[in-house]
Design an enzyme around this catalytic site. Sequence first.
Site, PDB file in Angstrom:
ATOM      1  N   GLN A  18       0.808  -1.228   0.000  1.00  7.87           N
ATOM      2  CA  GLN A  18       0.000   0.000   0.000  1.00  7.87           C
ATOM      3  C   GLN A  18       0.839   1.275   0.000  1.00  7.87           C
ATOM      4  O   GLN A  18       0.332   2.345  -0.301  1.00  7.87           O
ATOM      5  CB  GLN A  18      -0.952  -0.009   1.200  1.00  7.87           C
ATOM      6  CG  GLN A  18      -1.996  -1.102   1.101  1.00  7.87           C
ATOM      7  CD  GLN A  18      -2.914  -1.152   2.303  1.00  7.87           C
ATOM      8  OE1 GLN A  18      -2.597  -1.810   3.285  1.00  7.87           O
ATOM      9  NE2 GLN A  18      -4.036  -0.467   2.253  1.00  7.87           N
ATOM     10  N   HIS A 112       0.852  -9.319   4.540  1.00  7.43           N
ATOM     11  CA  HIS A 112      -0.288  -8.385   4.557  1.00  7.43           C
ATOM     12  C   HIS A 112      -0.947  -8.425   3.176  1.00  7.43           C
ATOM     13  O   HIS A 112      -0.727  -7.556   2.331  1.00  7.43           O
ATOM     14  CB  HIS A 112       0.186  -6.977   4.915  1.00  7.43           C
ATOM     15  CG  HIS A 112      -0.925  -6.056   5.320  1.00  7.43           C
ATOM     16  ND1 HIS A 112      -0.935  -5.351   6.503  1.00  7.43           N
ATOM     17  CD2 HIS A 112      -2.077  -5.720   4.702  1.00  7.43           C
ATOM     18  CE1 HIS A 112      -2.035  -4.622   6.583  1.00  7.43           C
ATOM     19  NE2 HIS A 112      -2.748  -4.824   5.497  1.00  7.43           N
ATOM     20  N   ASN A 156      -1.751 -10.635   8.598  1.00 10.27           N
ATOM     21  CA  ASN A 156      -2.692  -9.557   8.812  1.00 10.27           C
ATOM     22  C   ASN A 156      -4.073 -10.029   8.352  1.00 10.27           C
ATOM     23  O   ASN A 156      -4.251 -10.399   7.192  1.00 10.27           O
ATOM     24  CB  ASN A 156      -2.286  -8.330   7.990  1.00 10.27           C
ATOM     25  CG  ASN A 156      -3.316  -7.218   8.105  1.00 10.27           C
ATOM     26  OD1 ASN A 156      -3.396  -6.550   9.131  1.00 10.27           O
ATOM     27  ND2 ASN A 156      -4.118  -7.021   7.072  1.00 10.27           N
ATOM     28  N   GLU A 157      -5.018 -10.026   9.248  1.00  8.50           N
ATOM     29  CA  GLU A 157      -6.426 -10.339   8.943  1.00  8.50           C
ATOM     30  C   GLU A 157      -6.609 -11.596   8.097  1.00  8.50           C
ATOM     31  O   GLU A 157      -7.227 -11.565   7.027  1.00  8.50           O
ATOM     32  CB  GLU A 157      -7.094  -9.145   8.259  1.00  8.50           C
ATOM     33  CG  GLU A 157      -7.084  -7.903   9.115  1.00  8.50           C
ATOM     34  CD  GLU A 157      -7.929  -6.758   8.558  1.00  8.50           C
ATOM     35  OE1 GLU A 157      -8.320  -6.820   7.374  1.00  8.50           O
ATOM     36  OE2 GLU A 157      -8.205  -5.821   9.311  1.00  8.50           O
TER      37      GLU A 157
HETATM   38  C1  BGC Z   1      -6.349  -3.803   6.156  1.00  7.36           C
HETATM   39  C2  BGC Z   1      -5.672  -2.594   5.532  1.00  7.36           C
HETATM   40  C3  BGC Z   1      -6.723  -1.691   4.891  1.00  7.36           C
HETATM   41  C4  BGC Z   1      -7.664  -1.238   5.980  1.00  7.36           C
HETATM   42  C5  BGC Z   1      -8.732  -0.272   5.516  1.00  7.36           C
HETATM   43  C6  BGC Z   1      -7.626  -3.507   6.866  1.00  7.36           C
HETATM   44  O1  BGC Z   1      -8.552  -4.488   6.529  1.00  7.36           O
HETATM   45  O2  BGC Z   1      -5.460  -4.497   6.969  1.00  7.36           O
HETATM   46  O3  BGC Z   1      -4.732  -3.029   4.612  1.00  7.36           O
HETATM   47  O4  BGC Z   1      -6.175  -0.645   4.205  1.00  7.36           O
HETATM   48  O5  BGC Z   1      -8.304  -2.348   6.553  1.00  7.36           O
HETATM   49  O6  BGC Z   1      -9.626  -0.845   4.639  1.00  7.36           O
END
Ligand code: BGC
Length: 413
Positions: A18, A112, A156-157
């Site tokens: 990003q 990520h 991440n998530e």
């Molecule tokens: C993610 C980010 C994303 C943010 C806003 C999260 O789900 O980890 O990468 O930019 O939310 O949408």
Amino acid sequence: MTRFPEGFLWGAATAAHQVEGNNTNSDLWVLEHLQPTLFAEPSLDACDHYHRFRDDIKLLAGLGLNCYRFSVEWARIEPERGHFSVAALEHYRRMLAACHECSVVPMVTLYHFSSPRWFAAMGGWEKPSATDLFVRYCDRVARHLGDLMAFATTFNEPNLPMLLRWVPPSEIPFLKVRRMVKLAARAAGSDRFGCFFLGDAKALQDRMMAAHERALQAMKSAAGNCAVGVSVALQDEQPVGPVNQRDRKCAEVYDPWLSAGGKSDFLGVQTYTRCRVGKKGDVGPEPGVELTQMGYEFWPEALEACLHYAAARVRVPLYVTENGVSTEDDAQRVEYIQRALAGVVNCLTDGIDVRGYIHWSLLDNFEWIMGYRPKFGLIAVDHQTQQRTIKPSARYLGGIARQNQILDPAAIL
Ligand code: BGC
């Protein structure tokens, strides 16, 4: 006014794809450049953070923040299967060193959302060998960078694909997605293209949970004192009507990864909004409520609810590893931060072990499929000139960090 515990971490986060720019060897770069593509625009130079990280880390520290959460990019570190780039690892060593020079605690995410192009071309997370490949990569990163990493998260998530399964089917352009995957496979010279966002969420979950468990062990033995955890996407799920699917959704989307987080050194809690769940699933926000640029309801109170939800299920320390709002109106971000942190104070008062608050995001950046339109940053970025402009919300969060307590915005701005 309640003070936060001594040593509380105050930070901001980014993710490699990003912000770094020109992540050309990744699966997302392929998807962004297809004709047609579902991406609003390609990431291109992003925030050129790959070259400007030193100045950006100095800006973060200058605000008063003491923690920087960023990700290292697998596509750079292992550009071809089995071939590791020492130069790329050294780049991330310099980033870690820059954090330490500024007395900023680094928190490193190993994955990520983006994967190397070769990983997608072999089928991605749905392939059984994905686990071994990810563990090998994590082990390599931990061996090279472990002495400088204070905290690391494997994923991440990782539960995001499961969460996306609850989006009403009418909102997903299935045909276009299928076409994009086909085109991407062709562009990558393969008959398949396995990407984190697309594909079978359940298969992905099984594979990634196994990968997390093994990567955690590998990193703990390679990285000395580094605390290793996982960051989970949560929403404040609220039931609508006496018969609803709220509990089923939570059990499916959150509980498996909370249980994995509970066996790690810490759990990263990430949340942006609330969600209403009715008889057939998600029902969307109530008409007339305030929405953000992402179409989410403006709901800073989600953080308190999610911390409570997580704390009822895990015994490890909690860190808020992402929380924020997409808006052009920075006063809204200030309000969001103030209200979200009031929720953290309530959690601390209730005895919940919350040890840090890391805002999403440090910079206005590439918001995946949505491109550059949504503004999540504490710092604005002109993507042509790469000029950074500090927003009032950054000064507000920095002021809170310096004093370790919530302040009235009027006292700072
Ligand atoms: C993610 C980010 C994303 C943010 C806003 C999260 O789900 O980890 O990468 O930019 O939310 O949408």
